[in-house]
Write a protein that holds these residues in place. Structure first.
Motif, PDB file in Angstrom:
ATOM      1  N   UNK A 122       0.858  -1.184   0.000  1.00 53.51           N
ATOM      2  CA  UNK A 122       0.000   0.000   0.000  1.00 53.51           C
ATOM      3  C   UNK A 122       0.891   1.229   0.000  1.00 53.51           C
ATOM      4  N   UNK A 123       0.614   2.154  -0.851  1.00 53.17           N
ATOM      5  CA  UNK A 123       1.468   3.342  -0.935  1.00 53.17           C
ATOM      6  C   UNK A 123       1.345   4.265   0.250  1.00 53.17           C
ATOM      7  N   UNK A 124       0.155   4.386   0.859  1.00 60.40           N
ATOM      8  CA  UNK A 124      -0.024   5.361   1.937  1.00 60.40           C
ATOM      9  C   UNK A 124      -0.520   4.712   3.225  1.00 60.40           C
ATOM     10  N   UNK A 125      -1.692   4.159   3.273  1.00 60.51           N
ATOM     11  CA  UNK A 125      -2.311   3.786   4.541  1.00 60.51           C
ATOM     12  C   UNK A 125      -3.044   2.466   4.397  1.00 60.51           C
ATOM     13  N   UNK A 126      -2.907   1.606   5.439  1.00 57.32           N
ATOM     14  CA  UNK A 126      -3.651   0.355   5.517  1.00 57.32           C
ATOM     15  C   UNK A 126      -4.526   0.413   6.749  1.00 57.32           C
ATOM     16  N   UNK A 127      -5.801   0.209   6.598  1.00 59.96           N
ATOM     17  CA  UNK A 127      -6.743   0.262   7.718  1.00 59.96           C
ATOM     18  C   UNK A 127      -7.570  -1.009   7.709  1.00 59.96           C
ATOM     19  N   UNK A 128      -7.516  -1.738   8.879  1.00 61.08           N
ATOM     20  CA  UNK A 128      -8.283  -2.979   9.039  1.00 61.08           C
ATOM     21  C   UNK A 128      -9.236  -2.786  10.197  1.00 61.08           C
TER      22      UNK A 128
END
Length: 395
Positions: A308-314
């Motif tokens: 992911x280039x910027x942000x990963x949200x789970x």
């Protein structure tokens, strides 16, 4: 001699002269006999203003040579039948017009050839015209027109129409062609036009074009009760505003090399199961990718790599669980874990190691450190404990 009347009464009278006999009658000459016979060796000449011949029986005129009849006008009138017979040829020449009429019937027969030559010819039949020939040849140097007020029927074993120019067939009402087999050939163009409906009904229909087929219509409907097959050796292009494809059972699409779908929006709905099988699967998207499952989502793979280039949200509504033999979390800048209750358990004899490059800060209301064996706190330079009170208990 008598000034008024002279009569000779005898059984027979014979007059013979070497030169001739001349009778000059002032008013009337009357000969009354049962039979009258005149034998003339050379020529018989009769000259009169009017000549009338009346016979209670038959009148016969015969000539060993030629017979010539000349008159200003002539009328032949017979009460019953008449026969004109010529042993050789006969020529009838009319200077102006000729009319032949019959009250009952008119029969013309010839054993050889019959020719009719005229500038214009009109045939008017009030009832029925019947013509029976072995071979009929009709030739018109200009135009030929046949007009029938009611019904025209043509019966023939074989019929052929050859036209060097154009051929036109026009019917104001309905036209019907019935045949065991029908073949239509056009060297250049074949045009079929129907004002309302054109219907072709057959058990099998084959349409073949060596170059191209073009079909233009406002609305096209194709229906097949069993199966339908469309084959294109090179390419198949379908262009429309809206495209709807419906299948009651199975739908199979096969491509030998590549299948490409390009659209502004694509919606795929499966009522039961959506199965995608491929050696390699790639999903490329320049915007947002949303995966939604009403129940559960499962991903099974040998290796999974997420970049992911910027942000990963789970986001897990109740629980997020990661189970693996080895877990490595790496953050280049910072890592933050925020929770209401946190528990960390390490089983086995390996232990737990936390290495911090600069400073480790632990802030809590209460801190309990419980060790079954030893507790060691060491500092290479300085160790300090700041608190309101310290209690150390040993056994």
């Amino acid at each position: 001699s008598g000034l008024k009347e002279a009569s000779v009464g005898t059984e027979s009278v014979q007059v013979a002269t070497s030169e001739g006999v001349k009778a000059d009658v002032g008013s009337e000459l009357y000969v009354g006999a049962q039979n009258v016979q005149m034998n003339v060796v050379a020529t018989t000449q009769l000259s009169a203003t009017d000549v009338s011949i009346g016979a209670a029986g038959d009148v016969t005129a015969s000539a060993a040579g030629a017979m010539e009849l000349s008159a200003g006008t002539m009328t032949v009138d017979t009460a019953t039948d008449s026969t004109i017979r010529m042993g050789g040829d006969a020529t009838v020449e009319v200077g102006d017009a000729m009319k032949v009429s019959s009250v009952s019937s008119l029969d013309v027969s010839t054993g050889g050839k019959m020719s009719s030559l005229s500038h214009d010819m009109d045939v008017h039949v009030d009832a029925t015209l019947s013509a029976s020939v072995d071979t009929l040849v009709f030739a018109a140097s200009d135009d030929a027109t046949v007009s029938v007020a009611d019904v025209m029927t043509l019966n023939a074993n074989d019929a052929a129409i050859n036209a060097d120019g154009d051929f036109g067939l026009k019917a104001a009402g309905a036209a019907s062609i019935s045949s065991d087999s029908l073949s239509m050939n056009a060297d250049k163009t074949l045009a079929v036009s129907a004002g309302e409906i054109a219907t072709i009904t057959t058990s099998e229909l084959e349409l073949s074009a060596s170059t191209s087929v073009e079909l233009l219509t406002e609305q096209l409907k194709v229906g097949s009760t069993r199966s339908m097959e469309v084959f294109s050796a090179s390419s198949l292009d379908a262009t429309t505003t809206d495209l709807i494809v419906s299948s009651f059972e199975d739908t199979t699409m096969s491509a030998g090399e590549r299948a490409t779908v390009t659209a502004a929006d694509v919606t795929l709905n499966a009522g039961d199961t959506l199965d995608v099988s491929a050696d390699d699967t790639r999903v490329r998207n320049s915007g947002v990718v949303d995966v939604f499952a009403g129940e559960s989502t499962r991903v099974t793979s040998k290796d999974v790599t997420m970049s992911v280039g910027e942000k990963v949200e789970i986001l897990g509504g109740e629980e997020v669980k990661v189970t693996t033999s080895s877990l490595d979390l790496s953050a280049d800048t910072a890592a933050s874990v925020s929770t209401k209750d946190m528990s960390m358990s390490v089983s086995g004899d390996s232990g737990m190691t936390a290495t911090v490059g600069s400073t480790t800060q632990l802030t809590s209301t209460d801190v309990n450190v419980d060790a079954a064996n030893d507790v060691k706190v060491s500092g290479l330079k300085e160790a300090s404990v700041g608190t309101e009170s310290v209690q150390v208990a040993t056994s």
